[in-house]
Design a protein around this motif. Structure first.
Motif, PDB file in Angstrom:
ATOM      1  N   LEU A   1       0.828  -1.207   0.000  1.00  0.00           N
ATOM      2  CA  LEU A   1       0.000   0.000   0.000  1.00  0.00           C
ATOM      3  C   LEU A   1       0.865   1.261   0.000  1.00  0.00           C
ATOM      4  N   GLU A   2       1.921   1.272   0.790  1.00  0.00           N
ATOM      5  CA  GLU A   2       2.770   2.474   0.780  1.00  0.00           C
ATOM      6  C   GLU A   2       3.465   2.640  -0.569  1.00  0.00           C
ATOM      7  N   HIS A   3       3.881   1.536  -1.167  1.00  0.00           N
ATOM      8  CA  HIS A   3       4.481   1.590  -2.499  1.00  0.00           C
ATOM      9  C   HIS A   3       3.479   2.141  -3.518  1.00  0.00           C
ATOM     10  N   THR A   4       2.226   1.725  -3.416  1.00  0.00           N
ATOM     11  CA  THR A   4       1.182   2.229  -4.312  1.00  0.00           C
ATOM     12  C   THR A   4       0.975   3.724  -4.093  1.00  0.00           C
ATOM     13  N   ASP A   5       0.952   4.127  -2.835  1.00  0.00           N
ATOM     14  CA  ASP A   5       0.826   5.547  -2.516  1.00  0.00           C
ATOM     15  C   ASP A   5       1.965   6.357  -3.142  1.00  0.00           C
ATOM     16  N   ALA A   6       3.159   5.782  -3.143  1.00  0.00           N
ATOM     17  CA  ALA A   6       4.303   6.474  -3.733  1.00  0.00           C
ATOM     18  C   ALA A   6       4.131   6.667  -5.234  1.00  0.00           C
ATOM     19  N   GLN A   7       3.526   5.707  -5.902  1.00  0.00           N
ATOM     20  CA  GLN A   7       3.317   5.848  -7.355  1.00  0.00           C
ATOM     21  C   GLN A   7       2.241   6.900  -7.639  1.00  0.00           C
ATOM     22  N   ILE A   8       1.212   6.948  -6.801  1.00  0.00           N
ATOM     23  CA  ILE A   8       0.231   8.035  -6.923  1.00  0.00           C
ATOM     24  C   ILE A   8       0.944   9.368  -6.740  1.00  0.00           C
ATOM     25  N   GLY A   9       1.873   9.395  -5.789  1.00  0.00           N
ATOM     26  CA  GLY A   9       2.643  10.613  -5.551  1.00  0.00           C
ATOM     27  C   GLY A   9       3.443  11.063  -6.762  1.00  0.00           C
ATOM     28  N   LYS A  10       3.975  10.112  -7.524  1.00  0.00           N
ATOM     29  CA  LYS A  10       4.723  10.468  -8.726  1.00  0.00           C
ATOM     30  C   LYS A  10       3.833  11.195  -9.732  1.00  0.00           C
ATOM     31  N   VAL A  11       2.604  10.723  -9.878  1.00  0.00           N
ATOM     32  CA  VAL A  11       1.674  11.370 -10.806  1.00  0.00           C
ATOM     33  C   VAL A  11       1.322  12.769 -10.294  1.00  0.00           C
ATOM     34  N   LEU A  12       1.070  12.899  -8.993  1.00  0.00           N
ATOM     35  CA  LEU A  12       0.761  14.213  -8.427  1.00  0.00           C
ATOM     36  C   LEU A  12       1.942  15.164  -8.573  1.00  0.00           C
ATOM     37  N   ASP A  13       3.137  14.668  -8.333  1.00  0.00           N
ATOM     38  CA  ASP A  13       4.329  15.517  -8.468  1.00  0.00           C
ATOM     39  C   ASP A  13       4.493  16.002  -9.905  1.00  0.00           C
ATOM     40  N   TYR A  14       4.200  15.138 -10.850  1.00  0.00           N
ATOM     41  CA  TYR A  14       4.314  15.532 -12.258  1.00  0.00           C
ATOM     42  C   TYR A  14       3.304  16.630 -12.591  1.00  0.00           C
ATOM     43  N   LEU A  15       2.083  16.470 -12.090  1.00  0.00           N
ATOM     44  CA  LEU A  15       1.079  17.513 -12.326  1.00  0.00           C
ATOM     45  C   LEU A  15       1.513  18.824 -11.682  1.00  0.00           C
ATOM     46  N   GLU A  16       2.157  18.743 -10.537  1.00  0.00           N
ATOM     47  CA  GLU A  16       2.689  19.944  -9.878  1.00  0.00           C
ATOM     48  C   GLU A  16       3.752  20.599 -10.750  1.00  0.00           C
ATOM     49  N   GLU A  17       4.647  19.786 -11.303  1.00  0.00           N
ATOM     50  CA  GLU A  17       5.705  20.326 -12.175  1.00  0.00           C
ATOM     51  C   GLU A  17       5.124  21.003 -13.416  1.00  0.00           C
ATOM     52  N   LEU A  18       4.042  20.430 -13.943  1.00  0.00           N
ATOM     53  CA  LEU A  18       3.402  21.020 -15.120  1.00  0.00           C
ATOM     54  C   LEU A  18       2.612  22.280 -14.787  1.00  0.00           C
TER      55      LEU A  18
END
Length: 773
Positions: free
Chosen positions: A307-324
């Protein structure tokens, strides 16, 4: 506007004419992006921001910048809930009473979501949105998941412009059955190279979003991001598991106490919430042996790391949207689970569910030997149901049942530029069918009257956008029925009536004709005051029970819930459409797509032969001719060290091999394997038929051997058939390190000849199908 309409002027020559272009469909000005995240088999009490003992920093930051809904409800099962999330209609209205693999020939149960019930993707793509789907789908009829289609109910047939994920209910996280748009693809890397499906789909989501934004930055997207997590198999790299070493040694009883305390501290449940009564199926942790506690705690550590690993992958998508620079303008909706936590690991958990499906017992001693490799590619593991119970704290029961433990999940909504409130709780009743109308209101478009020429049915959900900035607004969704596999419930104005039903027991007219409240079996909970359904007050309020029971029948008639069907094994063997007619000869060709299990030839417990027409080059050839199954069980006909070989993998426990006495001749040759049954199947004992295997080059027999026991019921959930290679999870240890071990000669065709009746073990087939929810 019809594409053939033209509003310019056409003269005899260009200088006498006026060109005209139709306007492009554009989303409303300032319409937000929409990111919908759906997790699988995650309970109300798992994630950190809802009091769970697992770190989920990215979901937590969404909650801190948005809203948490503690009264969000699902259908208690996977595909039905996802159909609600996609259409805004109830699951029976979608023909998705359960999952398509147990469909029946009634409107609410047939597994075919009507085109009259448009998907949110179909609505938004027509309004100028990019529509992207990633991860788990499980909304296509089972008979339509193979390369023969039809494709109109695959993601690209329901309004998505791009898709990368898997069509079924679950898949191996290290060697998944991947589909890219409308065709199968191999994983881009191997487990040894560090591949994991959740990481892959997160990267694909980033690529898909980037592809559209770099070309048209003003075009909003709708991204449906659905990891296979947290469904079994619980697969995650070792470092994520090790972080939780010792964290669950207290056991599930104490875990429930700790989770409830955290939930009260965070304010996500009322201060007076009590733990619901003990599930009678769950053993007390202190009654378990030291070895049982050690194994079961480790299984929960694996789940936590997953679950924490899955949360981290969601975080990658959120971070990318932040960068954009897009995150502030993105409406993020996270359904933390499509049903309650899953009890499908049984009382003792499992390291390979295919042994369970085949009645092959797992011993504590054998499973302890696997403890250090749980979470890796070798096992298909699932925790014991005591941890499912704890994960659904403070509720009772679990997935498949209509108590809150089966049908309540966390919902997180974040939209920085659109919702003023931050870090607040909302307690209004919200259901999965309410997501679509909420998106439509937020985006600023009306539900269409027509989609692709189909007149649309009414949306059955209610927008909850009114709650965004009004925490105390009266709830607007005041009545909601539930039905899942015969279990029933009804919510109305702060009360909830629940009718449990023994799984698999037929619901008869005689049972339903009972008139007394005692015989009717309804329980009553005043959930406005009893958040966790801890106190059944049916005896105190018999009039309310009768009122809600009658209301349930009214709603059932309105939404195609009837005929009420509590059958299990009988439901599996219902006649339903199949991908092609049953036949005695199945012909396969190399280079084609992997054939899903439901579409592949059935050879278990029957006489059969496999014939391959080959051209062997000078110097010989090697590789797989036909493979069916996985490391958890199956069979393979292949060539190695110059000789034809057949292997039968008995549920991952033992491999039985027969090898030709002579080398494979060069040039054109027809090779054959014949399997002759020599005894009876004993599926209740976990044993399929014994048999004699004979190998032939042309008409000359070149080998013979005995297979003392075979797979009795199924080659597994993620199994399938491939010709010319062993596509994913190699059947045999003999060539696993050479996967896919493609045949280096030429294969014209491989023919599987079967005779006799197909063997079906109804009860275990039902267990297998239901685990794909």
């Amino acid at each position: 506007m019809p594409e053939r309409d033209f509003h310019g002027r056409i003269g005899r020559t260009y200088d006498e004419s006026e060109p005209w272009w139709p306007e492009q469909n554009r989303a409303p000005d300032d319409a937000p992006n929409v990111l919908m995240v759906v997790l699988d088999d995650t309970g109300f009490g798992h994630v950190g921001c809802f009091g769970g003992l697992i770190d989920t920093p990215n979901l937590d930051r969404l909650a801190e910048n948005g809203l948490q809904y503690n009264n969000f409800h699902t259908t208690a099962l996977c595909s039905p809930t996802r159909s609600c999330l996609m259409t805004g209609r109830n699951h029976h209205s979608n023909g998705m009473a359960a999952i398509t693999e147990i469909s029946t020939g009634f409107p609410g149960y047939n597994g075919h979501i009507p085109h009259e019930n448009g998907f949110i993707s179909e609505m938004l793509v027509e309004e100028g949105y990019s529509t992207l789907a990633l991860g788990k789908w499980h909304l296509t009829p089972a008979e339509a998941m193979s390369a023969s289609g039809p494709y109109d109910r695959w993601p690209l047939g329901r309004g998505f412009e791009r898709f990368y994920g898997f069509l079924g209910g679950d898949t191996h996280q290290y060697t998944p059955n991947l589909v890219y748009d409308n065709h199968q693809v191999d994983p881009p890397a191997t487990p040894e190279e560090g591949y994991h499906l959740t990481e892959d789909i997160a990267q694909r989501a980033i690529e898909f979003i980037g592809d559209t934004k770099q070309v048209d930055p003003d075009k909003p997207f709708f991204t449906y991001f659905c990891p296979g997590a947290m469904h079994a198999p619980h697969h995650v790299p070792q470092e994520w598991i090790d972080k939780y070493e010792g964290e669950f040694d207290m056991g599930w009883d104490e875990a429930r106490e700790q989770i409830l305390a955290r939930q009260k501290e965070l304010g996500v449940v009322p201060e007076d919430t009590e733990l619901s009564p003990r599930n009678p199926d769950v053993e007390e942790w202190d009654s378990l042996s030291e070895d049982e506690q050690k194994l079961y705690a480790r299984m929960m550590e694996v789940y936590a790391g997953f679950l924490e690993h899955t949360d981290a992958q969601i975080g990658k998508v959120l971070d990318y949207l932040e960068e954009l620079g897009e995150l502030d303008d993105t409406l993020v909706l996270v359904s933390v689970g499509d049903n309650g936590s899953s009890a499908e690991g049984g009382p003792s958990g499992s390291v390979d569910e295919n042994r369970f499906f085949n009645n092959v017992p797992e011993s504590l001693e054998e499973n302890l030997e696997a403890i250090d490799e749980l979470g890796g590619p070798k096992y298909f593991n699932h925790f014991p149901w005591g941890w499912a119970w704890a994960g659904n704290t403070p509720f009772r029961r679990w997935k498949r049942e209509t108590y809150r433990g089966g049908a309540s999940n966390p919902l997180i909504v974040s939209w920085r530029n659109g919702i003023e409130a931050k870090g607040e709780l909302r307690e209004q009743f919200v259901h999965a069918i309410d997501i679509v109308p909420t998106i439509l209101e937020t985006v600023g478009i009306e539900a269409p009257d027509e989609v692709k020429g189909y007149s649309q049915s009414p949306i059955e959900g209610t927008s909850f956008a009114y709650t965004f900035d009004e925490p105390d607004a009266p709830e607007q969704h005041t009545t909601q029925y539930y039905e899942m596999l015969g279990t029933r419930a009804i919510y109305h104005d702060g009360w909830r009536a629940v009718h449990p039903w023994p799984f698999g027991e037929p619901i008869t007219a005689e049972a339903l004709s009972a008139t007394s409240l005692e015989e009717s079996g309804w329980e009553l909970y005043h959930v406005e005051e009893d958040f966790s359904e801890a106190h059944d007050v049916a005896d105190q309020y018999p009039e309310k029970v009768l009122e809600l029971a009658q209301l349930w029948w009214t709603e059932a008639g309105k939404y195609d819930v009837l005929p009420l069907d509590g059958r299990a094994t009988q439901r599996f063997v219902e006649l339903r459409p199949e991908p092609g007619k049953r036949r005695d000869r199945y012909v396969y060709y190399p280079g084609g797509q992997y054939v899903p299990e439901n579409a592949a030839v059935k050879v278990l417990n029957r006489d059969h032969s496999i014939t391959a027409d080959l051209t062997v080059p000078t110097g010989g050839a090697e590789g797989v001719l036909l493979a069916h199954g996985s490391l958890s069980g199956g069979y393979s006909l292949y060539v190695d060290d110059g000789r034809l070989r057949y292997v039968h993998n008995y549920v991952g426990v033992e491999e039985y091999q027969v090898v030709a006495d002579e080398s494979l001749p060069e040039g054109e040759v027809s090779v054959r394997m014949e399997f002759e049954t020599t005894g009876e199947a004993r599926p209740e004992e976990g044993k399929g038929v014994p048999g004699t295997v004979r190998l032939y080059y042309g008409d000359e027999q070149v080998g013979e051997g005995e297979v003392p026991v075979t797979v009795p019921i199924t080659t597994g959930l993620t199994a399938g058939l491939s010709c010319g290679n062993d596509a994913l999870n190699a059947v045999s240890d003999e060539y696993r390190d050479r996967t896919p071990f493609a045949f280096t000669g030429d294969i014209a065709r491989v023919t599987v000849d079967v005779s006799g009746e197909t063997f079906v073990h109804d009860e275990k087939e039902m267990d297998k199908i239901m685990a794909r929810e």
